[in-house]
Design a protein around this motif. Structure first.
Motif, mmCIF file in Angstrom:
data_model
loop_
_atom_site.group_PDB
_atom_site.id
_atom_site.type_symbol
_atom_site.label_atom_id
_atom_site.label_comp_id
_atom_site.label_asym_id
_atom_site.label_seq_id
_atom_site.Cartn_x
_atom_site.Cartn_y
_atom_site.Cartn_z
ATOM 1 N N MET C 1 110.818 48.050 -23.557
ATOM 2 C CA MET C 1 111.016 48.814 -24.799
ATOM 3 C C MET C 1 110.824 50.295 -24.531
ATOM 4 S SD MET C 1 112.078 48.262 -27.683
ATOM 5 C CE MET C 1 111.803 46.843 -28.681
ATOM 6 N N ALA C 4 113.728 51.713 -22.876
ATOM 7 C CA ALA C 4 114.850 51.884 -23.797
ATOM 8 C C ALA C 4 114.679 53.167 -24.600
ATOM 9 C CB ALA C 4 114.947 50.679 -24.731
ATOM 10 N N ARG C 5 113.426 53.382 -25.058
ATOM 11 C CA ARG C 5 113.163 54.584 -25.834
ATOM 12 C C ARG C 5 113.496 55.833 -25.035
ATOM 13 N NH1 ARG C 5 109.934 53.018 -30.203
ATOM 14 N NH2 ARG C 5 108.416 51.572 -29.381
ATOM 15 N N PHE C 8 117.173 56.384 -24.731
ATOM 16 C CA PHE C 8 117.777 56.877 -25.956
ATOM 17 C C PHE C 8 117.569 58.376 -26.077
ATOM 18 C CE2 PHE C 8 119.930 55.840 -29.781
ATOM 19 C CZ PHE C 8 119.483 56.715 -30.757
ATOM 20 N N CYS C 9 116.371 58.836 -25.802
ATOM 21 C CA CYS C 9 116.128 60.277 -25.843
ATOM 22 C C CYS C 9 117.042 61.000 -24.869
ATOM 23 C CB CYS C 9 114.670 60.601 -25.499
ATOM 24 S SG CYS C 9 113.521 60.108 -26.773
ATOM 25 N N GLN C 48 110.644 64.683 -28.261
ATOM 26 C CA GLN C 48 110.417 63.255 -28.428
ATOM 27 C C GLN C 48 110.317 62.576 -27.074
ATOM 28 O OE1 GLN C 48 110.012 61.500 -31.452
ATOM 29 N NE2 GLN C 48 109.445 59.868 -30.034
ATOM 30 N N LEU C 51 106.971 63.194 -25.679
ATOM 31 C CA LEU C 51 105.992 62.380 -26.384
ATOM 32 C C LEU C 51 106.036 60.935 -25.903
ATOM 33 C CD1 LEU C 51 106.212 63.692 -30.045
ATOM 34 C CD2 LEU C 51 104.217 63.731 -28.548
ATOM 35 N N ASP C 52 107.253 60.435 -25.697
ATOM 36 C CA ASP C 52 107.383 59.053 -25.247
ATOM 37 C C ASP C 52 106.851 58.874 -23.837
ATOM 38 O OD1 ASP C 52 110.450 58.326 -27.062
ATOM 39 O OD2 ASP C 52 108.384 57.729 -27.462
ATOM 40 N N SER C 62 108.534 49.392 -34.016
ATOM 41 C CA SER C 62 109.263 50.618 -34.319
ATOM 42 C C SER C 62 108.365 51.521 -35.123
ATOM 43 C CB SER C 62 110.541 50.295 -35.078
ATOM 44 O OG SER C 62 110.324 49.219 -35.959
#
Lengths: 503, 338, 159
Positions: C1, C4-5, C8-9, C48, C51-52, C62
């Motif tokens: 996960m 994936a995050r 996406f960023c 972001q 941060l991730d 989520s």
């Protein structure tokens, strides 16, 4: 004016006009259920039929169809998570989760009732506004319209999660939406942007394929994953009670419904603002009415207010949109543009005449809105329960059917096969966003408002330089923007202190 | 499992001929069929209204009395629809393009997305030319073009963007006839410009004569200059080409105005069989004489006038026949939607 | 996960970057808005991302966004398979439409999906397909008179 009001009523109640309205309503019912059609494309196909009708009859037919479609569009949004109309997307956010919780009947009842209330309020506004409509619309020039779209976009803060990360993501998505809106030909210079050499993209992405993809596909995927019926493995709800519960909810939250209707009417009046915005602003407003942070997080997961707000705004904006269409010949939205086409064919010139000489026809339209909505609601109440039963049908049967609706709907918006690919791409994007916690409403909002913001900003600057910033309405709207942006933070502070006090 | 798959595929594929046979052989080709008028625009507008009115009566004059509907295929200023009918639509006489001849200018300027040739389309004729007119707000003191030339400040012209009548007509008057204009473009539609006029945000507006006439009847504007095509009510106005101060300006204005002279033309794809082509041409000619049709046109305040296929083709060929110098200059001013 | 995050960023950063890069070459009016939008977007997406990568892990699947939450009742392995499966079906449907046009693709798709995924008796499958096809034909083609383009296959075969 009062005579015209009565004359208008009698025009609609005439045998021929009335039956045509019923036919229109029947069509509108089916058409509203099916996504994609029911919008301007199908309305346009109905135009040939009005040649032989008198103006009152023609508008009873067209408006009957259109206003009912706005109501039934909410039905597919709730049941399947597929926006029945481009304008029913916000209803999906809370309506469909309610269906998944087995509360489909309640959501449908609420959507229906709030639609009726919204439509009535919209019609009343339309009637009352007749004397002041022209000065009202004329006082909103390009600078004011620009500020109004900024108010719209500042709703993003309310539509994103609280907390830094939530807001960062919300704004990033809003910006992405704005960026997507700039695909296509730029209005001022005619230069093409981001078209990647495809003629299909000259006019930019179309709203319906994007909307249907981004909202419906993740739902379908979720349904396929769960392998159960939409409502899960619950025992069947006492559906009759459910619908009545939803109706009661509308009156429990009447003040909210009223405010959202007002938002709908007002946004509808503004030419070019587009009804797509009204539902999101109403939704944001509904979110703002949450009383504590836990309630706020409940939005998007099945809060009845998330259904009431957009449901009302959708229909009230119909009344609102008619105003610039009738009084100025400027369509308030896509469907209104078709209506204008109908005007032209009838030989009716929108403008001051409609508010004086032909006032009775204008009022006949108001009455059509009122009567068709009332009849629609009464008839629907009967079948809603049966419709809600669909949420208990096995997922394996529903999935292909919904997919079929999704893609036919996406195609028929513009008769473009390429739209299907757009739907797929945005469906995938929507799925990822939901999976990873990036909110979709801000993206849609940015997309809907993008062109307006850019256009009106440029026109304002070219025409007025910087002086438009001092126009009175503009200054008022700047304050409003600040308020709307800040509201979630203020509310959060208050809620937190209240949470602490409650603890 | 595999058997089911095989069976489903077989049954599925066997459905194809079933669908196809619906098209079936019929004695009269048009009987029971639907003729589609494809138009590259969406919403309201005199072009769409005119096409709707034509569609209402065209079926009567085609043997077999087919249904006739209008299909909106907006995009890229009519080019998407034009490309579609030229290349993709079946040339069986069931698809007709309700064209906006402005696309010929795109072909002239060699816009790369153009995938048609207006000279190769089979034209059916046109339902009437469109005039264009420039108008001024009635509350302003400018009564004719001379006044505009002598104005002490730039008049604000509201336009919908380069490539439109609203934009190009005043632009050429500014460049080549000395009009004191400042163009403010980007209004979403003509209706929005009209609204801006009433708000006094904008002073001048150019559009199709039919559209301007409606505004004139409401007392919002007065017309000051017209394009070459004389539409009823506008005959006495000066023509833009006559006001040009240079021969180059005159030619460019002429090129700009030619498509309007051709007007609301109809065409079928190049490979359409000759007998159906003749049938359709005759049908169009008859429609334009039909009294009910003309009555509806009058109601909608649209002037219908028959222009033959030969005339349309002649005009298109003339339009595409320009010298390189003129083309180069034209490119500077007439930027097509794209 | 988490991977994936991050992807996406990165995807968002790439989109913003592409937008900025294309826009720089345009005229002033054309590039103003896209730049005004994509530069902040780049900033936010990068924030972001950081941060991730370096921030504390978030609780829950989520973030607290005002939006849908996917159900978590199904085990991850099964879920992943089904997700890929449904996307393949969707892509297949679109392909069918391209090849055969809607009027043929709709019953074909219905039939195939119901046979392979629906898990019903064959006569039920045919029955439902017939119903769907009938509905499609009557409502869309007869009543509303919508025109559906032919698929590629029809064009190639000259049907």
């Amino acid at each position: 004016m009062f005579d015209a009001l009565i004359d208008g009523l009698f025009l609609v109640l005439q045998w021929k006009a009335f039956s045509l309205m019923m036919v229109g309503m029947g069509l509108g019912f089916v058409v509203g259920l099916l996504p994609g059609i029911g919008g301007p494309a199908t309305l346009a196909l109905m135009l040939p039929f009005i040649f032989k009708m008198s103006p009152a009859e023609a508008f009873a037919f067209l408006l009957g169809m259109h206003s009912v479609a706005a109501t039934t569009g909410d039905i597919t949004s709730v049941l399947f998570g597929v926006p029945g109309e481009g304008l029913s997307a916000a209803t999906v956010l809370d309506g469909h989760p309610m269906a998944k919780k087995g509360e489909a009947g309640r959501a449908l009842g609420a959507a229906l009732m709030s639609s009726l209330v919204g439509a009535l309020i919209g019609a009343v506004f339309l009637a009352l506004a007749v004397p002041i409509v022209r000065p009202l619309v004329l006082s909103f020039g390009s600078p004011e319209l620009f500020m109004l779209s900024i108010v719209g976009i500042s709703c993003i803060t309310s539509l994103s999660g609280l907390g830094t990360q939530g807001q960062i993501r919300g704004f990033a998505m809003g910006l992405l939406g704005l960026l997507l809106a700039s695909i296509g030909q730029e209005r001022q210079s005619g230069s093409l942007r981001f078209d990647m050499g495809l003629m299909y993209l000259w006019d930019g992405l179309d709203l319906i394929p994007v909307l249907v993809g981004i909202f419906a596909i993740p739902e379908v995927v979720d349904l396929a994953v769960r392998g159960t019926a939409i409502a899960g493995d619950r025992p069947a709800e006492d559906l009759q009670k459910g619908v009545i519960e939803g109706i009661k909810d509308t009156f429990r939250h009447f003040w909210l419904v009223f405010r959202c209707s007002a938002i709908g009417v007002f946004v509808g009046i503004m030419p070019g603002a587009g009804g797509g915005v009204a539902q999101w602003m109403a939704y944001a407003h509904a979110v703002q009415s949450a009383k504590n942070s836990k309630e706020r997080e409940g939005f998007g997961k099945g809060d009845i207010r998330g259904v009431l707000g957009p449901g009302a705004a959708n229909n009230s904006k119909e009344g609102g949109e008619l105003i610039p269409t009738i009084a100025f010949g400027v369509p308030g939205g896509g469907a209104m543009a078709i209506l204008l086409g109908g005007f032209l064919i009838m030989g009716i010139v929108p403008g001051p005449d409609m508010l004086t000489k032909h006032l009775a026809i204008t009022f006949s339209m108001v009455w059509t809105l009122v009567i068709s909505n009332i009849i629609c609601v009464i008839l629907c109440l009967g079948i809603l329960n049966h419709l809600a039963k669909i949420t208990y049908v096995r997922g394996g049967l529903i999935v292909p059917f919904v997919l079929f609706l999704v893609f036919v709907g996406s195609y028929t918006a513009n008769n473009q096969i390429a739209d299907l690919i757009v739907t797929f791409i945005f469906g995938f994007l929507g799925y990822l966003m939901v999976l990873l916690g990036w909110p979709r409403p801000p993206l849609v909002l940015g997309f809907v408002l993008g062109k307006l913001i850019e256009t009106y900003l440029f026109i304002s600057m070219t025409r007025y330089g910087f002086s438009w910033l001092t126009h009175p309405i503009v200054m008022f709207l700047i304050l409003l923007v600040a308020l709307v942006i800040a509201y979630p933070y203020i509310q959060d502070r208050r809620l937190r202190s209240r949470d602490v006090a409650d603890a | 499992m595999r058997r089911t798959l095989l069976a489903s595929l077989l049954i599925g594929f066997s459905m194809i001929p079933l669908m196809v046979s619906f098209a079936g052989a019929q004695t009269n080709f048009y009987e029971g069929k639907t003729v589609v008028l494809v138009i590259g625009a969406k919403g309201a507008g005199s072009l769409i209204a005119a096409t709707q009115i034509v569609s209402h009566h065209l079926g009567k004059y085609i043997p077999g009395k087919p249904a006739v509907i209008v299909q909106e295929m907006p995009g890229a200023a009519h080019m998407l629809a034009t490309n579609h009918v030229f290349n993709v639509a079946k040339p069986d006489g069931l698809t007709i393009l309700a064209a906006n001849p402005q696309v010929a200018v795109a072909q002239l300027a060699k816009v790369e997305q153009v995938r048609f040739d207006v000279r190769k389309f089979h034209w059916l004729g046109s339902s009437g030319p469109d005039g264009v007119a420039l108008s001024v707000r009635t509350d302003l003191p400018y009564k004719n073009f001379e006044d505009i030339r002598k104005a002490d400040h730039d008049l604000i012209v509201g336009t919908t963007g380069p490539g439109s009548n609203a934009h190009d007509f005043p632009l050429l008057l500014k460049e080549f006839a000395g009009a004191k204009f400042k163009l403010v473009s980007g209004y979403p539609s003509n209706g929005d410009v009209q609204l801006a006029l009433q708000r006094k945000e904008v002073d001048v507006w150019a559009a199709l004569a039919t559209t301007i006439k409606l505004a004139m009847d409401q007392g919002i504007v007065r017309a000051v200059v017209r394009g070459r095509v004389a539409t009823p009510g506008f005959e006495n106005l000066p023509v833009d080409e006559d006001l040009a101060t240079s021969p180059l300006g005159k030619s460019i204005m002429g090129i700009r105005g030619l498509p309007l002279a051709i007007g609301r033309a109809f065409a079928v794809p190049p490979a359409t069989p000759a007998d159906r082509l003749t049938l359709l041409r005759e049908a169009l000619a008859k429609v334009l004489k039909d009294p009910e049709f003309l009555a509806e046109g009058k109601k909608a305040k649209i002037d219908f006038q028959y222009i033959s296929a030969e005339q349309a083709l002649k005009d298109f060929t003339a339009l595409l026949n320009q010298t390189p110098e003129v083309l180069k200059e034209m490119g500077k001013y007439i930027k097509l939607e794209g | 996960m988490r991977k994936a995050r991050i992807f996406f960023c990165l995807f968002l950063i790439a989109v913003a970057g592409y937008a900025i890069y294309s826009a720089l070459g345009w005229t002033f009016k054309a590039k103003l808005f896209p730049l005004a939008v994509s530069i902040p977007m780049l900033v936010l997406a990068t924030t972001q991302l950081l941060l991730d990568l370096f921030g504390r892990a978030e609780t829950g699947g989520s973030g607290p966004a005002v939006d849908l939450e996917l159900s978590a009742d199904v085990p991850a392995e099964v879920a992943r398979r089904r997700v890929i499966g449904i996307f393949l079906w969707i892509a297949g449907f679109i392909l069918l439409v391209f090849l055969f046009g809607f009027p043929v693709a709709v019953p074909l798709f219905m039939f195939s999906y119901l046979s392979l995924q629906g898990g019903m008796r064959w006569w039920q499958t045919i029955g439902l397909t017939a119903v769907a096809w009938g509905f499609f034909y009557v409502v869309f083609q007869r009543i509303v008179h919508l025109q559906f383009e032919d698929g590629l296959l029809q064009t190639w075969l000259g049907l």
